[in-house]
Scaffold this motif. Structure first.
Motif, mmCIF file in Angstrom:
data_model
loop_
_atom_site.group_PDB
_atom_site.id
_atom_site.type_symbol
_atom_site.label_atom_id
_atom_site.label_comp_id
_atom_site.label_asym_id
_atom_site.label_seq_id
_atom_site.Cartn_x
_atom_site.Cartn_y
_atom_site.Cartn_z
ATOM 1 N N VAL A 141 -8.269 28.990 -3.501
ATOM 2 C CA VAL A 141 -7.963 29.908 -4.286
ATOM 3 C C VAL A 141 -8.143 29.631 -5.914
ATOM 4 O O VAL A 141 -8.314 30.361 -6.773
ATOM 5 C CB VAL A 141 -6.194 30.226 -3.798
ATOM 6 C CG1 VAL A 141 -5.708 31.263 -5.043
ATOM 7 C CG2 VAL A 141 -6.141 30.273 -2.692
ATOM 8 N N GLN B 192 -0.516 32.657 -2.636
ATOM 9 C CA GLN B 192 -1.818 32.636 -3.372
ATOM 10 C C GLN B 192 -1.810 33.665 -4.436
ATOM 11 O O GLN B 192 -2.394 33.479 -5.459
ATOM 12 C CB GLN B 192 -2.674 33.394 -2.205
ATOM 13 C CG GLN B 192 -2.938 32.460 -1.011
ATOM 14 C CD GLN B 192 -3.448 33.076 0.055
ATOM 15 O OE1 GLN B 192 -3.323 34.203 0.456
ATOM 16 N NE2 GLN B 192 -4.436 32.207 0.983
ATOM 17 N N CYS C 34 2.645 24.043 -2.764
ATOM 18 C CA CYS C 34 1.598 24.891 -1.987
ATOM 19 C C CYS C 34 0.734 23.856 -1.170
ATOM 20 O O CYS C 34 0.124 24.138 -0.153
ATOM 21 C CB CYS C 34 0.797 25.768 -2.956
ATOM 22 S SG CYS C 34 1.721 27.130 -3.283
ATOM 23 N N LEU D 15 -3.883 38.845 0.697
ATOM 24 C CA LEU D 15 -3.425 37.631 -0.163
ATOM 25 C C LEU D 15 -1.909 37.319 0.421
ATOM 26 O O LEU D 15 -1.123 38.336 0.607
ATOM 27 C CB LEU D 15 -3.426 37.705 -1.547
ATOM 28 C CG LEU D 15 -5.003 37.452 -2.243
ATOM 29 C CD1 LEU D 15 -4.885 37.614 -3.557
ATOM 30 C CD2 LEU D 15 -5.738 35.998 -1.456
#
Length: 518
Positions: free
Chosen positions: A171, A262, A159, A258
């Motif tokens: 996050v 996430q 990510c 989101l």
């Protein structure tokens, strides 16, 4: 003329230095006593020898191997290293992981006697507790946690490469702020299998890709507060499963802005919080079990001539330091030492089972005189958590030994009142008050999501039910609400209400942010 002292042939080691052959011999001897004499039931063991710096690194990443990266871990490492280098604090002799195999880290700087103590304490004491306590059986997946950690570390690294370090960190910051309110507190019917989480993540991603249609972007959106009729409060609460105390779970499932990645990060942090939840509820018992185990094993090794008098003195010096309990008026007093009380309660249970007094028979009719002290301990380790353990087993004998009493401190009264002393009513009062200090339901705020109108303004409303008259710190509450608002994407309101009268005591609100989800 100097005297020559012969080393007995039965000694497993002699002196402070150690090597891996000695570690293996000691481990085998400990295993024999733990399994055959004490009847312990443990996961397979994996012993890892690490340096002081590696131990500091394990500290910083909450003791877990293969942990994903986050700035807070580096901050903790820098702080702990500075204190250690300056001599302001020491390091733990060991760290143990609730996994199968059970991983125990021992420091290479330890003497051979300390390695022996650590193996008995962690690889058999904590290991037995992890495997047999019902909270760990309900909530943790010891066989799957290492594979899941590897997946989590890899996923978050991917990510960061794809979406940027800053986006992922936002996050994680929000998720970490909500970890204490990110657990299911009651068992579900389906047990968690962490080994399948990587497969489920791929399935969720594939489903999202298969069902995504770019044409939906061209469909006009209904304005918030537009003509779409709002459901009644009871209808939308039922539809959304409200109230919900697991904030991370609700945000993972319902936050409207989101992205998939996430939500997956929230799920990872939520699983970590759930993994540690039983440890928060069993600190007293877990350390008491491990301390009792190492004390019993090393005494038996000394009785059998496996360790020398010098090794025994070194062990006792360390052990007594661990279980030292300062008096209430001692400057070092900072509450009850869980090692001291836990170890004392384990010894007391064995005493009551094997050599009870008339007082013990009155207070513990089912335990006193049963004759099998070790069996009584294994039953206690399996079936209780700290709160219920204290309520069930704290004896008047031990309360007198620890010189326990309770004081009522009323903010509106200029005087303190000694409320419970050493009489029957006092014993029951002390036991109840002490047990409450281990009750997470009392120690942690009861915060729940109670309402949100997804067809209206989408304002998320939370309630904090105040049970002990203590309101949340305003600055902390606002900081956490900002994290919630970043995840939710719209305004968030927290209302503090009295658990007795439902009267509103205080309100906090954070306006709608730009949102992590954009």
């Amino acid at each position: 003329m100097s005297a020559v002292i012969d080393k007995p042939d039965s000694l497993l080691y002699d002196g402070a230095d150690w090597d891996y052959d000695q570690i293996k011999r000691v481990y085998d001897a400990i295993e024999d006593i733990a399994l055959k004499d004490m009847g312990l039931n443990v996961y397979p063991n994996q012993i890892e020898v690490i340096t002081a710096e590696q131990m500091l690194d394990a500290y910083s990443s909450i003791g877990m191997p293969l942990m994903y990266k986050h700035w807070s871990f580096g901050k903790h490492f820098a702080r702990d290293e500075m204190l250690y280098r300056k001599g302001y604090r020491g390091l733990a002799y060991e760290i143990v992981i609730n996994s199968s195999p059970c991983i125990s880290y021992i420091m290479e700087e330890n003497t051979m006697t300390m390695q022996t103590l650590v193996i008995a304490h962690a690889a058999f004491g904590h290991n037995h507790f992890f495997k047999n306590n019902q909270l760990f059986q309900q909530w943790t997946d010891a066989e799957g946690i290492l594979d899941y950690l590897e997946f989590a570390k890899s996923y978050i690294a991917q990510c960061e490469d794809r979406y940027g370090h800053h986006a992922v960190e936002r996050v994680l910051d929000a998720a970490h702020a909500l970890m204490n309110q990110g657990v299911h507190k009651y068992p579900k019917k389906r047990s968690l299998d962490l080994r399948l989480e990587q497969k489920r993540e791929r399935e969720r991603q594939e489903y999202q890709e298969q069902t995504f249609n770019d044409l939906w972007r061209t469909v006009p959106k209904v304005a918030i507060g537009g003509n779409r009729p709002s459901k009644s409060v009871s209808e939308r609460k039922k539809l959304l499963g409200l109230p919900e105390e697991n904030l991370l779970y609700f945000l993972e499932k319902k936050a409207p802005r989101l992205e998939h990645w996430q939500r997956e990060i929230l799920r990872i942090v939520r699983h970590m919080a759930q993994y540690f939840y039983p440890q928060k509820q069993t600190k007293l018992m877990n350390e008491g079990c491990a301390t009792y185990t190492h004390y019993t094993i090393l005494n038996e090794m000394h009785r059998r001539g496996m360790i020398s008098e010098g090794a025994m003195l070194e062990f006792l010096h360390s052990h007594t330091s661990v279980v030292f309990q300062p008096e209430f008026d001692d400057q070092r007093f900072s509450g009850i030492n869980p090692y001291a009380l836990g170890f004392a309660m384990m010894q007391d249970i064995q005493r009551i089972a094997e050599n009870p007094t008339d007082e013990d028979r009155y207070w513990f009719p089912d335990l006193a005189g049963r004759g099998d002290g070790m069996g009584a301990l294994r039953d206690a380790w399996a079936n209780f958590r700290d709160e219920s353990f204290v309520l069930q087993y704290l004896s008047p004998h031990l309360m007198r030994k620890f010189k326990m009493f309770s004081v009522r401190d009323d903010a509106e009264d200029p005087y303190l009142l000694v409320e419970n002393i050493h009489n029957e009513r006092g014993y029951r009062g002390i036991r109840k008050l002490l047990a409450r200090q281990y009750d997470l339901g009392f120690l942690e705020p009861d915060i729940q999501i109670v309402d949100v109108d997804l067809a209206g303004d989408r304002k998320l409303i939370l309630h904090h039910r105040v049970t002990n008259g203590v309101l949340l710190d305003e600055s902390d509450a606002k900081a956490v609400l900002r994290h919630i608002a970043n995840l939710w994407g719209y305004e968030v309101q927290l209302v503090e209400v009295s658990a007795l009268s439902d009267a509103i005591l205080k309100e906090h609100a954070v306006t709608a942010p730009s949102g992590i989800g954009g």
